[in-house]
Design a protein around this motif. Structure first.
Motif, PDB file in Angstrom:
ATOM      1  N   ARG A 176      48.731  14.038  69.803  1.00  0.00           N
ATOM      2  CA  ARG A 176      49.544  13.104  70.589  1.00  0.00           C
ATOM      3  C   ARG A 176      50.933  13.657  70.880  1.00  0.00           C
ATOM      4  NH1 ARG A 176      48.406   7.286  67.565  1.00  0.00           N
ATOM      5  NH2 ARG A 176      46.151   7.160  68.045  1.00  0.00           N
ATOM      6  N   ALA A 177      51.475  14.444  69.964  1.00  0.00           N
ATOM      7  CA  ALA A 177      52.825  14.984  70.148  1.00  0.00           C
ATOM      8  C   ALA A 177      52.908  15.896  71.361  1.00  0.00           C
ATOM      9  CB  ALA A 177      53.265  15.732  68.894  1.00  0.00           C
ATOM     10  N   PHE A 178      51.752  16.435  71.776  1.00  0.00           N
ATOM     11  CA  PHE A 178      51.732  17.384  72.874  1.00  0.00           C
ATOM     12  C   PHE A 178      51.156  16.773  74.144  1.00  0.00           C
ATOM     13  CE2 PHE A 178      51.264  19.541  68.819  1.00  0.00           C
ATOM     14  CZ  PHE A 178      52.314  20.456  68.857  1.00  0.00           C
ATOM     15  N   GLY A 179      51.095  15.448  74.198  1.00  0.00           N
ATOM     16  CA  GLY A 179      50.544  14.757  75.353  1.00  0.00           C
ATOM     17  C   GLY A 179      51.115  15.187  76.685  1.00  0.00           C
TER      18      GLY A 179
ATOM     19  N   ALA B  96      57.210  34.846  73.248  1.00  0.00           N
ATOM     20  CA  ALA B  96      55.832  35.053  73.724  1.00  0.00           C
ATOM     21  C   ALA B  96      55.827  35.431  75.197  1.00  0.00           C
ATOM     22  CB  ALA B  96      55.005  33.791  73.510  1.00  0.00           C
ATOM     23  N   ARG B  97      55.010  36.400  75.535  1.00  0.00           N
ATOM     24  CA  ARG B  97      54.852  36.821  76.919  1.00  0.00           C
ATOM     25  C   ARG B  97      53.429  36.604  77.436  1.00  0.00           C
ATOM     26  NH1 ARG B  97      59.073  35.867  76.980  1.00  0.00           N
ATOM     27  NH2 ARG B  97      60.980  37.073  77.320  1.00  0.00           N
ATOM     28  N   THR B  98      52.457  36.594  76.563  1.00  0.00           N
ATOM     29  CA  THR B  98      51.072  36.417  77.021  1.00  0.00           C
ATOM     30  C   THR B  98      50.364  35.264  76.327  1.00  0.00           C
ATOM     31  OG1 THR B  98      50.244  38.042  75.413  1.00  0.00           O
ATOM     32  CG2 THR B  98      50.848  38.859  77.605  1.00  0.00           C
ATOM     33  N   SER B  99      50.639  35.043  75.035  1.00  0.00           N
ATOM     34  CA  SER B  99      49.883  34.015  74.328  1.00  0.00           C
ATOM     35  C   SER B  99      50.670  33.425  73.166  1.00  0.00           C
ATOM     36  CB  SER B  99      48.558  34.591  73.803  1.00  0.00           C
ATOM     37  OG  SER B  99      48.809  35.558  72.795  1.00  0.00           O
ATOM     38  N   LEU B 100      50.359  32.171  72.866  1.00  0.00           N
ATOM     39  CA  LEU B 100      50.880  31.481  71.687  1.00  0.00           C
ATOM     40  C   LEU B 100      49.717  30.815  70.974  1.00  0.00           C
ATOM     41  CD1 LEU B 100      54.111  29.761  73.056  1.00  0.00           C
ATOM     42  CD2 LEU B 100      54.038  31.222  71.027  1.00  0.00           C
ATOM     43  N   LEU B 101      49.619  31.051  69.686  1.00  0.00           N
ATOM     44  CA  LEU B 101      48.651  30.359  68.832  1.00  0.00           C
ATOM     45  C   LEU B 101      49.442  29.528  67.844  1.00  0.00           C
ATOM     46  CD1 LEU B 101      45.902  32.998  68.053  1.00  0.00           C
ATOM     47  CD2 LEU B 101      45.487  30.674  68.839  1.00  0.00           C
ATOM     48  N   ILE B 102      49.236  28.208  67.868  1.00  0.00           N
ATOM     49  CA  ILE B 102      50.008  27.315  67.018  1.00  0.00           C
ATOM     50  C   ILE B 102      49.045  26.441  66.225  1.00  0.00           C
ATOM     51  CG2 ILE B 102      51.665  25.416  66.990  1.00  0.00           C
ATOM     52  CD1 ILE B 102      52.886  26.552  69.528  1.00  0.00           C
ATOM     53  N   ALA B 103      49.218  26.425  64.916  1.00  0.00           N
ATOM     54  CA  ALA B 103      48.394  25.589  64.043  1.00  0.00           C
ATOM     55  C   ALA B 103      49.308  24.675  63.240  1.00  0.00           C
ATOM     56  CB  ALA B 103      47.553  26.447  63.105  1.00  0.00           C
ATOM     57  N   SER B 104      48.891  23.409  63.096  1.00  0.00           N
ATOM     58  CA  SER B 104      49.680  22.474  62.289  1.00  0.00           C
ATOM     59  C   SER B 104      48.795  21.324  61.839  1.00  0.00           C
ATOM     60  CB  SER B 104      50.872  21.939  63.086  1.00  0.00           C
ATOM     61  OG  SER B 104      51.762  21.216  62.257  1.00  0.00           O
ATOM     62  N   PHE B 105      49.056  20.853  60.619  1.00  0.00           N
ATOM     63  CA  PHE B 105      48.323  19.706  60.084  1.00  0.00           C
ATOM     64  C   PHE B 105      48.806  18.416  60.736  1.00  0.00           C
ATOM     65  CE2 PHE B 105      48.014  16.294  56.851  1.00  0.00           C
ATOM     66  CZ  PHE B 105      46.635  16.254  56.700  1.00  0.00           C
ATOM     67  N   ALA B 106      50.118  18.274  60.872  1.00  0.00           N
ATOM     68  CA  ALA B 106      50.711  17.085  61.487  1.00  0.00           C
ATOM     69  C   ALA B 106      51.691  17.522  62.558  1.00  0.00           C
ATOM     70  CB  ALA B 106      51.417  16.231  60.445  1.00  0.00           C
ATOM     71  N   ALA B 107      51.943  16.655  63.530  1.00  0.00           N
ATOM     72  CA  ALA B 107      52.909  16.957  64.580  1.00  0.00           C
ATOM     73  C   ALA B 107      53.440  15.650  65.166  1.00  0.00           C
ATOM     74  CB  ALA B 107      52.278  17.809  65.678  1.00  0.00           C
ATOM     75  N   TYR B 108      54.763  15.519  65.191  1.00  0.00           N
ATOM     76  CA  TYR B 108      55.425  14.382  65.848  1.00  0.00           C
ATOM     77  C   TYR B 108      56.936  14.632  65.847  1.00  0.00           C
ATOM     78  CZ  TYR B 108      56.059  12.868  60.970  1.00  0.00           C
ATOM     79  OH  TYR B 108      56.377  12.825  59.631  1.00  0.00           O
ATOM     80  N   ASP B 109      57.629  13.920  66.734  1.00  0.00           N
ATOM     81  CA  ASP B 109      59.090  14.014  66.816  1.00  0.00           C
ATOM     82  C   ASP B 109      59.539  15.462  67.033  1.00  0.00           C
ATOM     83  OD1 ASP B 109      61.742  13.210  66.776  1.00  0.00           O
ATOM     84  OD2 ASP B 109      61.913  13.265  64.591  1.00  0.00           O
ATOM     85  N   ILE B 110      58.938  16.120  68.025  1.00  0.00           N
ATOM     86  CA  ILE B 110      59.248  17.545  68.281  1.00  0.00           C
ATOM     87  C   ILE B 110      59.529  17.754  69.770  1.00  0.00           C
ATOM     88  CG2 ILE B 110      58.090  18.600  66.310  1.00  0.00           C
ATOM     89  CD1 ILE B 110      55.618  18.948  68.139  1.00  0.00           C
ATOM     90  N   HIS B 111      60.438  16.977  70.302  1.00  0.00           N
ATOM     91  CA  HIS B 111      60.719  17.047  71.736  1.00  0.00           C
ATOM     92  C   HIS B 111      61.217  18.437  72.147  1.00  0.00           C
ATOM     93  CE1 HIS B 111      60.117  12.757  71.698  1.00  0.00           C
ATOM     94  NE2 HIS B 111      61.080  12.616  70.789  1.00  0.00           N
ATOM     95  N   GLU B 112      62.022  19.066  71.290  1.00  0.00           N
ATOM     96  CA  GLU B 112      62.533  20.396  71.628  1.00  0.00           C
ATOM     97  C   GLU B 112      61.405  21.422  71.672  1.00  0.00           C
ATOM     98  OE1 GLU B 112      65.895  23.670  70.163  1.00  0.00           O
ATOM     99  OE2 GLU B 112      65.681  21.750  69.113  1.00  0.00           O
ATOM    100  N   ILE B 113      60.478  21.346  70.715  1.00  0.00           N
ATOM    101  CA  ILE B 113      59.339  22.268  70.704  1.00  0.00           C
ATOM    102  C   ILE B 113      58.477  22.064  71.944  1.00  0.00           C
ATOM    103  CG2 ILE B 113      57.196  22.862  69.502  1.00  0.00           C
ATOM    104  CD1 ILE B 113      59.651  23.943  68.110  1.00  0.00           C
ATOM    105  N   VAL B 114      58.227  20.816  72.294  1.00  0.00           N
ATOM    106  CA  VAL B 114      57.432  20.533  73.495  1.00  0.00           C
ATOM    107  C   VAL B 114      58.120  21.111  74.727  1.00  0.00           C
ATOM    108  CG1 VAL B 114      56.609  18.677  75.003  1.00  0.00           C
ATOM    109  CG2 VAL B 114      56.297  18.497  72.532  1.00  0.00           C
ATOM    110  N   GLY B 115      59.449  20.982  74.791  1.00  0.00           N
ATOM    111  CA  GLY B 115      60.180  21.564  75.909  1.00  0.00           C
ATOM    112  C   GLY B 115      60.055  23.076  75.966  1.00  0.00           C
TER     113      GLY B 115
END
Length: 246
Positions: A163-166, A120-139
């Motif tokens: 909460r996963a993206f706090g 991504a260079r300008t935008s990211l659109l992310i949709a999810s029903f649940a999210a947790y235990d994703i430290h690498e994605i948050v990084g």
């Protein structure tokens, strides 16, 4: 020209947006053969999901089928393939979580999710029903924010996915369903980078979903299709949509 090389060139001609295609043509004009480090540099400068794999396959076919062909000739062939055009969209690439099989070539969801975010260079659109235990994605999202990428997270409120993206709260916009009382749920699972690449599938943004559960998805590399998907998700966050920013 016969063999895999024309097919791979046609695939790149369909996939690459005009600016990246022009840059690749310029780079090919500068190289003598498939092992030039200039091509490694181009690949690292254009980290779209799956693109490095396609370029690697092209270079391998170049070595095996036309090793004496100069880069300028390959650039001319690529430009011709682009000019000819094609009504056939590039095939979707399969993605899985959990066990892989020899039936079809696939890539793991966790690695693809990282690739898409990095592209991504300008935008990211992310949709999810649940999210947790994703430290690498948050990084990875923290890195995208540092590149001034606009990040919108469309999340299901009932699962407390936000909460996963706090740690990213100041760098992302979070969207929930506007009407908490209705019986709908935000069940989509999407990562869309700009308007060029999107990962769709059954996997939630969870450690199990991205790595251990048996999940199946696809990468879309067709810019018109990805663009329509992005427009739909943007509409959901607009005045007439069903989501509200929190």
């Amino acid at each position: 020209m016969t063999g895999r090389l024309p097919v791979l060139l046609a695939g790149l001609a369909r996939r690459l947006p005009p600016d990246r295609l022009a840059d690749l043509l310029h780079r090919l004009d500068e190289v003598e053969g498939p092992d030039s480090p200039l091509l490694d540099r181009w690949s690292s400068d254009h980290p779209a999901a799956g693109l490095a794999v396609e370029l690697s396959a092209l270079r391998q076919a170049w070595r095996e089928e036309r090793p004496l062909l100069p880069g300028a000739a390959l650039a001319l062939s690529l430009a011709s393939a682009t000019a000819a055009g094609s009504a056939v969209a590039p095939p979707a690439e399969l993605v899985v979580s959990g066990p892989t099989s020899p039936a079809i070539p696939v890539r793991l969801t966790s690695a693809i999710a990282t690739d898409v975010i990095r592209s991504a260079r300008t935008s990211l659109l992310i949709a999810s029903f649940a999210a947790y235990d994703i430290h690498e994605i948050v990084g990875e999202l923290r890195g995208a924010a540092a590149r001034d990428v606009r990040i919108d997270l469309l999340l299901e409120e009932s699962t407390s996915a936000a909460r996963a993206f706090g740690p990213l709260r100041k760098h992302v916009r979070v969207w929930h369903r506007a009407d908490r009382g209705n019986r709908t749920a935000l069940h989509a699972k999407v990562i869309a980078a700009d308007r060029h690449t999107a990962l769709l599938g059954s996997a939630n943004l969870t450690g199990r979903g991205l790595e251990r559960n048996i999940e199946i998805g696809v990468i879309l590399n067709d810019s018109p299709t990805v663009g329509r998907l992005v427009d739909h998700l943007r509409w959901l966050t607009g005045p007439e949509g069903l989501l509200r920013q929190v």
